[in-house]
Design a protein around this motif. Structure first.
Motif, PDB file in Angstrom:
ATOM      1  N   THR A  30       0.838  -1.201   0.000  1.00  0.00           N
ATOM      2  CA  THR A  30       0.000   0.000   0.000  1.00  0.00           C
ATOM      3  C   THR A  30       0.869   1.245   0.000  1.00  0.00           C
ATOM      4  N   LYS A  31       0.342   2.313  -0.598  1.00  0.00           N
ATOM      5  CA  LYS A  31       1.002   3.615  -0.572  1.00  0.00           C
ATOM      6  C   LYS A  31       0.209   4.540   0.348  1.00  0.00           C
ATOM      7  N   ALA A  32      -0.651   5.378  -0.204  1.00  0.00           N
ATOM      8  CA  ALA A  32      -1.382   6.330   0.626  1.00  0.00           C
ATOM      9  C   ALA A  32      -2.560   5.704   1.352  1.00  0.00           C
ATOM     10  N   SER A  33      -3.134   4.628   0.798  1.00  0.00           N
ATOM     11  CA  SER A  33      -4.317   4.010   1.394  1.00  0.00           C
ATOM     12  C   SER A  33      -4.419   2.578   0.924  1.00  0.00           C
ATOM     13  N   ILE A  34      -5.405   1.843   1.453  1.00  0.00           N
ATOM     14  CA  ILE A  34      -5.568   0.439   1.079  1.00  0.00           C
ATOM     15  C   ILE A  34      -5.923   0.283  -0.392  1.00  0.00           C
ATOM     16  N   SER A  35      -6.506   1.329  -0.994  1.00  0.00           N
ATOM     17  CA  SER A  35      -6.852   1.259  -2.408  1.00  0.00           C
ATOM     18  C   SER A  35      -5.750   1.820  -3.302  1.00  0.00           C
ATOM     19  N   ASP A  36      -4.695   2.352  -2.700  1.00  0.00           N
ATOM     20  CA  ASP A  36      -3.572   2.917  -3.448  1.00  0.00           C
ATOM     21  C   ASP A  36      -2.394   1.977  -3.276  1.00  0.00           C
ATOM     22  N   VAL A  37      -2.189   1.109  -4.262  1.00  0.00           N
ATOM     23  CA  VAL A  37      -1.218   0.022  -4.120  1.00  0.00           C
ATOM     24  C   VAL A  37      -0.159   0.109  -5.205  1.00  0.00           C
ATOM     25  N   VAL A  38       0.948  -0.578  -4.950  1.00  0.00           N
ATOM     26  CA  VAL A  38       2.037  -0.646  -5.912  1.00  0.00           C
ATOM     27  C   VAL A  38       2.617  -2.055  -5.884  1.00  0.00           C
ATOM     28  N   THR A  39       3.108  -2.514  -7.010  1.00  0.00           N
ATOM     29  CA  THR A  39       3.660  -3.857  -7.114  1.00  0.00           C
ATOM     30  C   THR A  39       5.041  -3.807  -7.763  1.00  0.00           C
ATOM     31  N   ALA A  40       5.708  -4.960  -7.740  1.00  0.00           N
ATOM     32  CA  ALA A  40       6.989  -5.061  -8.438  1.00  0.00           C
ATOM     33  C   ALA A  40       6.817  -4.834  -9.931  1.00  0.00           C
ATOM     34  N   ALA A  41       5.639  -5.151 -10.459  1.00  0.00           N
ATOM     35  CA  ALA A  41       5.387  -4.943 -11.884  1.00  0.00           C
ATOM     36  C   ALA A  41       5.382  -3.466 -12.222  1.00  0.00           C
ATOM     37  N   ASP A  42       4.809  -2.623 -11.337  1.00  0.00           N
ATOM     38  CA  ASP A  42       4.849  -1.172 -11.558  1.00  0.00           C
ATOM     39  C   ASP A  42       6.298  -0.694 -11.699  1.00  0.00           C
ATOM     40  N   HIS A  43       7.139  -1.134 -10.760  1.00  0.00           N
ATOM     41  CA  HIS A  43       8.525  -0.677 -10.756  1.00  0.00           C
ATOM     42  C   HIS A  43       9.294  -1.218 -11.965  1.00  0.00           C
ATOM     43  N   ALA A  44       9.076  -2.488 -12.308  1.00  0.00           N
ATOM     44  CA  ALA A  44       9.794  -3.089 -13.427  1.00  0.00           C
ATOM     45  C   ALA A  44       9.380  -2.457 -14.749  1.00  0.00           C
ATOM     46  N   ALA A  45       8.089  -2.210 -14.921  1.00  0.00           N
ATOM     47  CA  ALA A  45       7.612  -1.604 -16.165  1.00  0.00           C
ATOM     48  C   ALA A  45       8.133  -0.177 -16.308  1.00  0.00           C
ATOM     49  N   GLU A  46       8.152   0.575 -15.198  1.00  0.00           N
ATOM     50  CA  GLU A  46       8.691   1.931 -15.271  1.00  0.00           C
ATOM     51  C   GLU A  46      10.173   1.911 -15.616  1.00  0.00           C
ATOM     52  N   ARG A  47      10.896   0.998 -15.020  1.00  0.00           N
ATOM     53  CA  ARG A  47      12.328   0.903 -15.294  1.00  0.00           C
ATOM     54  C   ARG A  47      12.584   0.561 -16.752  1.00  0.00           C
ATOM     55  N   LEU A  48      11.772  -0.315 -17.324  1.00  0.00           N
ATOM     56  CA  LEU A  48      11.914  -0.663 -18.738  1.00  0.00           C
ATOM     57  C   LEU A  48      11.767   0.587 -19.608  1.00  0.00           C
TER      58      LEU A  48
END
Length: 256
Positions: A30-48
């Protein structure tokens, strides 16, 4: 390679990577709230995307939702949303995408969006004819808010305060309302005429710009209005956008 071709390639590759990682199983934080989430896929796709741009457009800056930030020397910036609709992504729903926009100072040049569930890729901008997989999108068809499907989102804690009151004024003017969980995918539905106007407050650039570029390209309007202490992003068919702005501001909608 043109900017449009590069943008289409980047969002396809980012979306494909995220979809593959979801299939392999992912955990969410979670980031700011339970509905605001982040995953390893977010980070990997951004890095790509960031790594590819470093080779293909080394003079351009980057700004990514998951923290990527680099100042360029060209005055241009690629704004990256590796997974828009991460809660849907984690929940196994299909209404999510990978998106980016390209700006040149204050000018919005283009947006690109890839929807992995259907394999469709949107590219376009204010001065770049929007296309889906190479097929031009039809110009947007205007209509009043009372005949429009509004797509929006408001976190439950806001419903009982001034923000909720402003939201109610705006939403009550629409024919119907949808909350689907990906602002950029909502914008693509607006650009295709499936939905008609979107509105949400406190929208960061990676959530606003890709969709705004394509909506403007098909003849839609985009506006920002201050109401209840928040900046609200509104985009869609021109008449409904003007009415939403008026209602959020506490006034009557403009006469037809």
């Amino acid at each position: 390679m043109t900017d449009a071709d590069l943008a289409a390639r980047l969002v396809r590759e980012a979306g494909t990577l995220a979809l593959r990682m979801r299939g392999d199983g992912i955990d969410a934080d979670t980031k700011a709230s339970i509905s605001d989430v982040v995953t390893a896929a977010d980070h990997a796709a951004e890095r790509l995307v960031v790594d590819t741009l470093a080779g293909e457009r080394p003079d351009d800056g980057v700004l990514g939702e998951e923290g990527a930030s680099r100042d360029g020397t060209s005055g241009r910036t690629w704004v990256i949303d590796p997974v828009d609709g991460t809660y849907n992504f984690v929940a196994g729903l299909d209404w999510w995408c990978s998106a980016l926009a390209l700006t040149d100072g204050d000018d919005l040049l283009l947006g690109a969006v890839h929807h992995p569930a259907t394999g469709r890729t949107f590219v376009g901008g204010p001065d770049l004819e929007p296309r889906v997989d190479g097929v031009p999108l039809a110009p947007i068809v205007d209509r009043p808010l009372a005949e429009s499907c509004l797509t929006t989102y408001l976190h439950p804690p806001f419903y009982g305060d001034e923000v909720g009151a402003a939201f109610g004024r705006m939403a009550n003017g629409a024919a119907t309302v949808r909350m689907l969980g990906s602002g950029t995918m909502d914008a693509m539905a607006v650009a295709e005429g499936r939905l008609h106007v979107l509105c949400q407050h406190s929208v960061p650039p990676w959530d606003e710009l890709p969709g705004a570029a394509i909506i403007r390209g098909v003849g839609g309007h985009v506006a920002t209005v201050r109401a209840a202490g928040k900046d609200w992003h509104v985009a869609g068919v021109p008449t409904a956008v003007a009415e939403v702005v008026a209602l959020l501001s506490g006034g009557a909608p403009p006469a037809p």
